[in-house]
Every structure is written in C-alpha cells, then in structure tokens.
Write a protein that holds these residues in place. Structure first.
Motif, PDB file in Angstrom:
ATOM      1  N   LYS A  86     -12.041  35.485 -49.715  1.00 24.79           N
ATOM      2  CA  LYS A  86     -11.492  34.278 -50.354  1.00 24.79           C
ATOM      3  C   LYS A  86     -11.368  33.147 -49.330  1.00 24.79           C
ATOM      4  CE  LYS A  86      -8.896  36.922 -53.790  1.00 24.79           C
ATOM      5  NZ  LYS A  86      -9.956  36.744 -54.793  1.00 24.79           N
ATOM      6  N   THR A  87     -12.046  32.035 -49.601  1.00 26.41           N
ATOM      7  CA  THR A  87     -12.047  30.894 -48.688  1.00 26.41           C
ATOM      8  C   THR A  87     -10.649  30.346 -48.461  1.00 26.41           C
ATOM      9  OG1 THR A  87     -14.308  30.261 -49.319  1.00 26.41           O
ATOM     10  CG2 THR A  87     -12.930  28.548 -48.347  1.00 26.41           C
ATOM     11  N   GLU A  88      -9.841  30.283 -49.522  1.00 29.95           N
ATOM     12  CA  GLU A  88      -8.490  29.731 -49.370  1.00 29.95           C
ATOM     13  C   GLU A  88      -7.614  30.618 -48.498  1.00 29.95           C
ATOM     14  OE1 GLU A  88      -8.759  31.821 -53.440  1.00 29.95           O
ATOM     15  OE2 GLU A  88     -10.005  30.538 -52.166  1.00 29.95           O
ATOM     16  N   SER A  89      -7.825  31.929 -48.586  1.00 29.30           N
ATOM     17  CA  SER A  89      -7.059  32.858 -47.747  1.00 29.30           C
ATOM     18  C   SER A  89      -7.464  32.699 -46.279  1.00 29.30           C
ATOM     19  CB  SER A  89      -7.295  34.296 -48.206  1.00 29.30           C
ATOM     20  OG  SER A  89      -6.576  35.213 -47.405  1.00 29.30           O
ATOM     21  N   ILE A  90      -8.754  32.525 -46.024  1.00 30.72           N
ATOM     22  CA  ILE A  90      -9.238  32.322 -44.656  1.00 30.72           C
ATOM     23  C   ILE A  90      -8.713  31.014 -44.089  1.00 30.72           C
ATOM     24  CG2 ILE A  90     -11.303  31.945 -43.248  1.00 30.72           C
ATOM     25  CD1 ILE A  90     -12.790  33.837 -45.183  1.00 30.72           C
ATOM     26  N   ALA A  91      -8.702  29.957 -44.915  1.00 26.32           N
ATOM     27  CA  ALA A  91      -8.210  28.655 -44.466  1.00 26.32           C
ATOM     28  C   ALA A  91      -6.723  28.728 -44.110  1.00 26.32           C
ATOM     29  CB  ALA A  91      -8.444  27.604 -45.548  1.00 26.32           C
ATOM     30  N   ALA A  92      -5.951  29.434 -44.939  1.00 26.63           N
ATOM     31  CA  ALA A  92      -4.520  29.570 -44.682  1.00 26.63           C
ATOM     32  C   ALA A  92      -4.268  30.365 -43.403  1.00 26.63           C
ATOM     33  CB  ALA A  92      -3.837  30.239 -45.872  1.00 26.63           C
ATOM     34  N   ALA A  93      -5.037  31.437 -43.210  1.00 27.80           N
ATOM     35  CA  ALA A  93      -4.889  32.260 -42.005  1.00 27.80           C
ATOM     36  C   ALA A  93      -5.288  31.470 -40.757  1.00 27.80           C
ATOM     37  CB  ALA A  93      -5.731  33.521 -42.119  1.00 27.80           C
ATOM     38  N   THR A  94      -6.322  30.647 -40.869  1.00 25.98           N
ATOM     39  CA  THR A  94      -6.766  29.819 -39.741  1.00 25.98           C
ATOM     40  C   THR A  94      -5.671  28.839 -39.322  1.00 25.98           C
ATOM     41  OG1 THR A  94      -9.090  29.986 -40.432  1.00 25.98           O
ATOM     42  CG2 THR A  94      -8.502  28.165 -38.963  1.00 25.98           C
ATOM     43  N   GLN A  95      -5.039  28.203 -40.297  1.00 29.93           N
ATOM     44  CA  GLN A  95      -3.947  27.285 -39.998  1.00 29.93           C
ATOM     45  C   GLN A  95      -2.780  28.019 -39.356  1.00 29.93           C
ATOM     46  OE1 GLN A  95      -3.913  23.995 -40.129  1.00 29.93           O
ATOM     47  NE2 GLN A  95      -1.809  23.999 -39.329  1.00 29.93           N
ATOM     48  N   TRP A  96      -2.499  29.222 -39.851  1.00 28.85           N
ATOM     49  CA  TRP A  96      -1.424  30.067 -39.302  1.00 28.85           C
ATOM     50  C   TRP A  96      -1.716  30.389 -37.834  1.00 28.85           C
ATOM     51  CZ3 TRP A  96      -1.464  35.204 -37.558  1.00 28.85           C
ATOM     52  CH2 TRP A  96      -0.210  35.839 -37.455  1.00 28.85           C
ATOM     53  N   VAL A  97      -2.962  30.705 -37.522  1.00 27.45           N
ATOM     54  CA  VAL A  97      -3.349  31.019 -36.135  1.00 27.45           C
ATOM     55  C   VAL A  97      -3.215  29.782 -35.255  1.00 27.45           C
ATOM     56  CG1 VAL A  97      -5.255  31.729 -34.642  1.00 27.45           C
ATOM     57  CG2 VAL A  97      -4.876  32.917 -36.813  1.00 27.45           C
ATOM     58  N   LYS A  98      -3.632  28.614 -35.760  1.00 26.33           N
ATOM     59  CA  LYS A  98      -3.524  27.369 -34.998  1.00 26.33           C
ATOM     60  C   LYS A  98      -2.080  27.097 -34.594  1.00 26.33           C
ATOM     61  CE  LYS A  98      -7.438  24.768 -36.909  1.00 26.33           C
ATOM     62  NZ  LYS A  98      -7.823  23.599 -37.747  1.00 26.33           N
ATOM     63  N   GLU A  99      -1.168  27.320 -35.530  1.00 24.42           N
ATOM     64  CA  GLU A  99       0.243  27.050 -35.265  1.00 24.42           C
ATOM     65  C   GLU A  99       0.796  27.950 -34.173  1.00 24.42           C
ATOM     66  OE1 GLU A  99       2.009  27.571 -39.066  1.00 24.42           O
ATOM     67  OE2 GLU A  99       1.175  25.712 -39.915  1.00 24.42           O
ATOM     68  N   ARG A 100       0.269  29.150 -34.061  1.00 23.41           N
ATOM     69  CA  ARG A 100       0.789  30.090 -33.075  1.00 23.41           C
ATOM     70  C   ARG A 100       0.112  29.958 -31.714  1.00 23.41           C
ATOM     71  NH1 ARG A 100       2.304  30.904 -37.568  1.00 23.41           N
ATOM     72  NH2 ARG A 100       4.094  32.202 -38.163  1.00 23.41           N
ATOM     73  N   THR A 101      -1.144  29.665 -31.706  1.00 22.96           N
ATOM     74  CA  THR A 101      -1.862  29.608 -30.431  1.00 22.96           C
ATOM     75  C   THR A 101      -1.712  28.264 -29.724  1.00 22.96           C
ATOM     76  OG1 THR A 101      -3.906  28.933 -31.549  1.00 22.96           O
ATOM     77  CG2 THR A 101      -3.559  31.292 -31.211  1.00 22.96           C
ATOM     78  N   GLY A 102      -1.529  27.200 -30.501  1.00 19.86           N
ATOM     79  CA  GLY A 102      -1.357  25.881 -29.900  1.00 19.86           C
ATOM     80  C   GLY A 102      -2.531  25.483 -29.014  1.00 19.86           C
ATOM     81  N   ASP A 103      -2.222  24.946 -27.837  1.00 19.10           N
ATOM     82  CA  ASP A 103      -3.265  24.464 -26.924  1.00 19.10           C
ATOM     83  C   ASP A 103      -4.003  25.594 -26.210  1.00 19.10           C
ATOM     84  OD1 ASP A 103      -2.654  21.859 -27.560  1.00 19.10           O
ATOM     85  OD2 ASP A 103      -1.195  21.642 -25.918  1.00 19.10           O
ATOM     86  N   ARG A 104      -3.465  26.805 -26.287  1.00 18.40           N
ATOM     87  CA  ARG A 104      -4.107  27.919 -25.581  1.00 18.40           C
ATOM     88  C   ARG A 104      -5.409  28.348 -26.252  1.00 18.40           C
ATOM     89  NH1 ARG A 104       1.122  31.899 -24.618  1.00 18.40           N
ATOM     90  NH2 ARG A 104       2.349  30.458 -23.353  1.00 18.40           N
TER      91      ARG A 104
END
Length: 317
Positions: A86-104
C-alpha cells in the motif's frame, strides 16, 4: 608451482578475513529500518541488532507482532505498522522514519518482508496468484526502497535485500522465483547507481529455512487449493498422481530446511555493520554446496537435474 598457488590463495583468504572483520564506528548512532519484523528473519534480526546497540526501526504488518517484539527488546527499538503493498502505508512509514532519523539519515534499510505462496505448477495458477507474491516480494521492495533512498543516501548507508537461492535456480512455478529473480536484478542496478554516493547494496540468498512463511503445510494447502481451482482439462492432463507427488515433494521441505535462522541474520548483520560488506551472502550449507554451484552449471544440466527429481504428468510425452 602448487606451493606458490596455495600460498596466494591462503593470502587472499587471510586478507579477506581481515577486511571483513573491520566494523563501522559509532554503531549506537545508526538507524536501521527492517521490514517484515512480525516473525522469522526480520524478527530475529531486529532483536539481534538491538542487542548490538543499533537504533532499530522495526516495521511490522500487525500491531500484535509489533507489541510482541517491543516486549522482547530494549526501549531503543521502535515499531511502525507497514503494509508494503500500500503506497499510503509506505508514505506514512517514510515520514515516521524521517522524524526519527533527522539529519543523520537512515544507515540501513533491510527489505525482508515477503511471502512464498501460492507455489504450484504455473498452469494451475491465475494472474492474481502471481500478483499476490509480486506485489509484496518485488514491487513492495522497489517502492519501499525508492521512498527511503534519500535518507539512505544522506547517511551514505546500506540497502540489504533478501532474495533467495530460488532467485538463481528455479525448481517450481508461481510468482516466488520470479520475484526473487527480480530482486536480484533490482539490487544489481541499484548497487551500481548508488556506488557514486557511497551507498552499498547487499543481497542475501538464503537456502531453505524453517520460518512461518515457509511452512510446508501451508505451502501444500495452497498448492491443493490451486489444483482444486484448475480447469478439468488441466486436472486430466496432470493427473491425481502428479498432485500427490507434488504435495509429497513440498512436505520434504520440512526435512531439507534448516532451523538456525541466525545463519541468515548473521549475514544481514555483517552487511550492515562491516566496513567492507560482501555483495552477495549465501546463507546455509545447502545454498553454498548445492544451489549456488547449480546456478553456474550449463542450463541443459540443471534442466536434467530438476527434471529427474520432478513428478511426471499423466499425459506427459
């Protein structure tokens, strides 16, 4: 002459051993996303990397699987629900990862989620049967990877794709082997493209292992279901004896499969933590001694081996 040759071979393996023992620094600051962590390889790898001190982002299909994993690991490990179809699930997970990894950025992406059924002779199956597997094992891998590549590139990190020995040698019909051949091709093209950015891509090629997704009873049940839905002409051509022999061969997977899943997860861990990871990892002695050598044999010889061990249809020529 033979002494010199043996010395050179020995020095080569000694040098390789030394290079492969070098570990990436500051692992405790590295974020790794693993798909398919409800059970099997993904679940074990998440626990293994958590013990190693990495910051594990475990993607599970179900909340139950995520909850169980959190109960077995430290507070460093975080979970997210991800359906790779599901594209929407992947997009949500990607945003979740961005929030946690930050600049790293994201140091490691392990594309582990996959299914193995339905597996049966091609003529017993429908297009939808093929798509069920391709959506998860291949298209899911591609979409998840493309969504997270900017984060991996930022970290100059690693992409680890789980293929299979069945991505080198085909023993049965259905979408599984096709999907794993596709993973091999996608990984090869990705490795060459991303080498310009310092990103490394590794392929894991396990042999037969006992995991929930490779349960022989489930595989046999799905094959029987495909047979029941086949046309009368197909059933007449193949015959009940062919069905019985096919189901028996699938049950033999139980005896052929290996219990020690760490043989696979150790390869994944090395691909993520070694300074000089391998391009391909063959996991399991059956992969190393049987299937990998078979993949280099002439086609006519492989065909003869597979034909020799396969059941014959009632109306075979």
């Amino acid at each position: 002459m033979w002494l010199y040759l043996a010395t050179l071979v020995g020095l080569y393996y000694l040098l390789r051993w030394y290079r492969e023992r070098q570990v990436v620094s500051r692992l405790q600051d590295k974020y790794v996303l693993i798909t398919g962590c409800d059970s099997g390889f993904g679940n074990l790898l998440a626990r293994q990397l958590d013990l190693r001190g990495l910051r594990v982002l475990a993607a599970c299909l179900t909340e139950k699987g995520a909850e169980q994993l959190r109960g077995q690991t430290s507070d460093r490990l975080e979970t997210v629900i991800l359906d790779v179809t599901k594209t929407e699930s992947i997009a949500a997970a990607t945003q979740w990862v961005k929030e946690r990894t930050g600049d790293r950025g994201l140091w490691g992406l392990v594309n582990n989620a996959g299914v193995s059924v339905p597996t049966a002779p091609n003529e017993w199956l429908t297009k939808q049967d093929f798509m069920k597997i391709l959506d998860i094992n291949l298209l899911g891998v591609i979409e998840v990877t493309l969504s997270l590549l900017p984060l991996v590139r930022k970290a100059r990190g690693r992409v680890v794709n789980v293929a299979s020995v069945m991505g080198r040698v085909v023993f049965n019909g259905g979408g599984y082997c096709i999907s794993k051949y596709g993973v091999e091709a996608f990984s090869d093209s990705l490795r060459r493209e991303l080498s310009h950015f310092g990103v490394k891509v590794a392929i894991i090629e396990p042999g037969f292992f006992k995991t929930p997704l490779a349960n022989p009873e489930m595989i046999s049940a799905k094959a029987k279901e495909a047979w029941d839905q086949a046309s009368p002409e197909v059933k007449e051509s193949y015959g009940e004896n062919f069905l019985a022999s096919t189901l028996k061969a699938m049950q033999l997977l139980e005896k052929m499969s290996t219990n020690d899943l760490s043989l696979v997860t150790d390869c994944m861990e090395h691909a993520l933590t070694a300074c000089h990871p391998r391009t391909r990892y063959s996991a399991g002695w059956d992969a190393k001694l049987i299937y990998l050598p078979m993949s280099y044999m002439p086609t006519f010889l492989v065909d003869a081996i597979v034909y020799w061990r396969s059941p014959r249809p009632t109306k075979a020529v």
